[in-house]
Design a protein around this motif. Structure first.
Motif, short mmCIF file in Angstrom:
data_model
loop_
_atom_site.label_atom_id
_atom_site.label_comp_id
_atom_site.label_asym_id
_atom_site.label_seq_id
_atom_site.Cartn_x
_atom_site.Cartn_y
_atom_site.Cartn_z
N GLY A 181 0.88 -1.06 -0.20
CA GLY A 181 0.10 0.03 0.00
C GLY A 181 0.84 1.05 0.22
N SER A 182 1.95 1.11 0.66
CA SER A 182 3.00 2.41 0.65
C SER A 182 3.51 2.69 -0.63
CB SER A 182 4.04 1.92 1.48
OG SER A 182 3.82 1.55 2.96
N HIS A 197 -2.98 8.02 7.67
CA HIS A 197 -1.77 7.22 7.47
C HIS A 197 -1.76 6.64 6.22
CE1 HIS A 197 1.23 4.06 8.34
NE2 HIS A 197 0.32 3.15 8.11
N GLU A 201 -8.40 9.06 3.90
CA GLU A 201 -8.93 7.70 4.21
C GLU A 201 -10.34 7.81 4.49
OE1 GLU A 201 -6.27 5.43 7.29
OE2 GLU A 201 -5.57 7.40 7.15
N ASP A 231 -7.39 6.81 0.00
CA ASP A 231 -6.64 5.51 0.27
C ASP A 231 -7.45 4.53 1.06
OD1 ASP A 231 -4.96 3.94 1.82
OD2 ASP A 231 -3.64 5.38 2.34
N LYS A 266 -3.66 -4.50 1.59
CA LYS A 266 -4.37 -5.40 2.18
C LYS A 266 -5.26 -6.50 1.58
CE LYS A 266 -3.64 -2.24 6.12
NZ LYS A 266 -2.59 -2.67 6.94
C1 LIG Z 1 -4.66 3.54 5.02
C2 LIG Z 1 -3.24 2.94 4.75
N1 LIG Z 1 -2.77 3.36 3.53
C3 LIG Z 1 -1.58 2.59 3.30
C4 LIG Z 1 -1.08 1.78 4.16
C5 LIG Z 1 0.41 1.13 3.79
O1 LIG Z 1 0.19 -0.16 3.44
P1 LIG Z 1 1.23 -1.21 3.27
O2 LIG Z 1 1.39 -1.57 4.77
O3 LIG Z 1 0.82 -2.22 2.55
O4 LIG Z 1 2.43 -0.63 2.85
C6 LIG Z 1 -1.59 1.17 5.41
C7 LIG Z 1 -1.07 0.43 6.14
O5 LIG Z 1 -1.50 0.05 7.25
C8 LIG Z 1 -2.81 1.92 5.65
O6 LIG Z 1 -3.55 1.63 6.69
#
Ligand SMILES: Cc1ncc(COP(=O)(O)O)c(C=O)c1O
Length: 440
Positions: free
Chosen positions: A126-127, A153, A218, A251, A279
């Motif tokens: 996700g990052s 986040h 989010e 997000d 996820k």
């Molecule tokens: C809303 C949100 N965006 C992005 C991420 C980042 O995803 P990843 O952990 O797969 O890099 C997270 C991780 O918990 C998240 O909760």
């Protein structure tokens, strides 16, 4: 009676094997850790195996898992359909320097569920997908500033690593505070907004409309503690960004395929320009994805002259793709209805537990996600959530864990499909025991 010291020494006795593992890990990894979110003091339990909604740690304890790899395992652990697909794929090879059919099959499934996604592109987290979303927005608009929300986040994404968990004092305005280290250009180019505050958001967006490439949000503040947006807030955000040609990024790493089949955008009836996924989409395997408007996504198209160069050795790897396909197939409307019902029951029961033990606590919930906040205030944004007592939260978490139930250390939980009313009742019973001990 559990004083802090008693609680800690009980934990040390309860986790002898995990402690050994942690001591060894510390020699190799900074603080024994590769993933900050899963660390809690003095050290976390080490897992040996997991199945359904249960995990077993090195010390042989059986724990009901409401954390589900930080809300990513909607089918629980080792779901037979996922295991079967993945086993077949592993035998056929796990990664090629060629595409497979599975990437468009999963893409079609996503686009069917989220019509705002006209084109999709995979990453391994996700990052990375969040990082791409910012890059794509800047490149498309030619503007540089990004707005995000306090407490929001988006993973380890350089452009958004400000004000994720800023310290709060009552007289501080909402502003960009680096999360530890952040380069000056990130702090200067990030505008931080208060969640669920329509007036502030409309005012700030109007004020910097010429410079703003994107707003990333989010639909439910996740790691800040499952704080749902108000419908009118997201609608106002959509209108304000549309008015000034600013890209709206949802997000949905947590909310995608969780709060409904079509995620937060379906739940709230708001169509973003870009969506960040992760996820659940990977069915328990590493994944991330960026999807959205065809004109914005075409910047990645290698058949012309791509504006954004993007690769990744394991992007769209067939193992994650097949696990994702197998997972989404299981998520029928009936399954969501059952998950959501159990999510509601989990939250209702926890509220009763805290009321009966006269604890200052609030439980937030949406669909099959919930979180506990040890505060007497209503929780509607990051600041209201940080009014809680962190020590009570920590003790509650540890106590609950030793009773055989795992939430995340921040008090967040979710329902997975192998759970029944029995597990939810166990959560309530263990929470009641933990609250009883904290009271004394
Ligand atoms: C809303 C949100 N965006 C992005 C991420 C980042 O995803 P990843 O952990 O797969 O890099 C997270 C991780 O918990 C998240 O909760």
């Amino acid at each position: 009676v559990d004083s802090s010291r008693d609680l800690l020494s009980r934990y040390l006795r309860w986790t002898r094997r995990s402690r050994e593992a942690y001591e060894r890990a510390k020699r190799t990894l900074p603080g024994g850790n590769s993933r900050e979110a899963i660390f809690y003091p003095p050290y976390p339990i080490y897992v040996k195996r997991a199945e359904g909604c249960r995990i077993w740690d090195l010390d042989g304890h059986e724990v009901i898992d409401f954390a589900n790899n930080y809300l990513s395992l909607i089918l629980g652990h080792a779901h037979p359909k996922v295991v079967e697909s993945v086993k077949t794929q592993v035998e056929d090879g796990t990664a090629y320097s060629s595409p497979t059919e599975y990437e468009y099959v999963l893409g079609e499934m996503v686009e069917e569920r989220m019509p705002s996604i006209e084109k999709i592109r995979y990453t391994n987290s996700g990052s990375e997908a969040a990082t791409l979303s910012i890059l794509a927005s800047r490149s498309y608009t030619g503007r540089v500033k990004i707005a995000k929300f306090e407490g929001g986040h988006h993973g380890t994404c350089e452009s958004t690593m400000v004000s994720t968990r800023p310290p709060i004092s009552s007289d501080l305005e909402v502003k960009a505070v680096p999360d530890g280290y952040a380069p000056y250009y990130v702090v200067e180019n990030t505008i931080v907004l208060p969640f669920n505050n329509i007036d502030a958001v409309e005012r700030v967006i109007k004020g910097c409309r010429e410079e703003l490439a994107a707003v990333i949000v989010e639909p439910v503040l996740g790691s800040a503690g499952v704080i749902p947006a108000e419908r009118e807030f997201l609608k106002a955000l959509r209108e304000a960004t549309e008015r000034y040609g600013i890209i709206l990024i949802f997000d949905e790493v947590v909310t995608g395929f969780r709060v409904s089949a079509g995620g937060g955008q379906e739940y709230y009836g708001v169509r973003p320009d870009l969506t960040v996924l992760g996820k659940i989409l990977g069915g328990g395997f590493p994944i991330g994805a960026l999807g959205g408007r065809g004109d914005v996504m075409s910047q990645f198209d290698p058949t012309g002259s791509p504006k954004i160069h993007h690769s990744g050795s394991f992007n769209a790897n067939p193992v994650s793709m097949r696990a994702g396909i197998a997972t989404l197939k299981e998520l029928t409307p009936e399954v969501y209805a059952r998950l959501n019902r159990l999510g509601g029951e989990a939250a209702r029961g926890l509220r009763i537990v805290f009321e009966e033990s006269h604890m200052k606590a609030k439980v937030t919930q949406i669909a099959s996600l919930f979180a506990v906040h040890f505060t007497g205030r209503e929780v509607y944004d990051y600041r209201s959530a940080t009014s809680e007592d962190p020590e009570v939260k920590y003790k509650f978490f540890l106590r609950l864990l030793m009773n055989g139930v795992m939430l995340t250390p921040r008090g967040i939980g979710c329902i997975s499909t192998p759970m029944t009313r029995l597990e939810v009742e166990t959560l309530h019973r263990c929470a009641s025991e933990a609250a009883g001990d904290l009271e004394r």
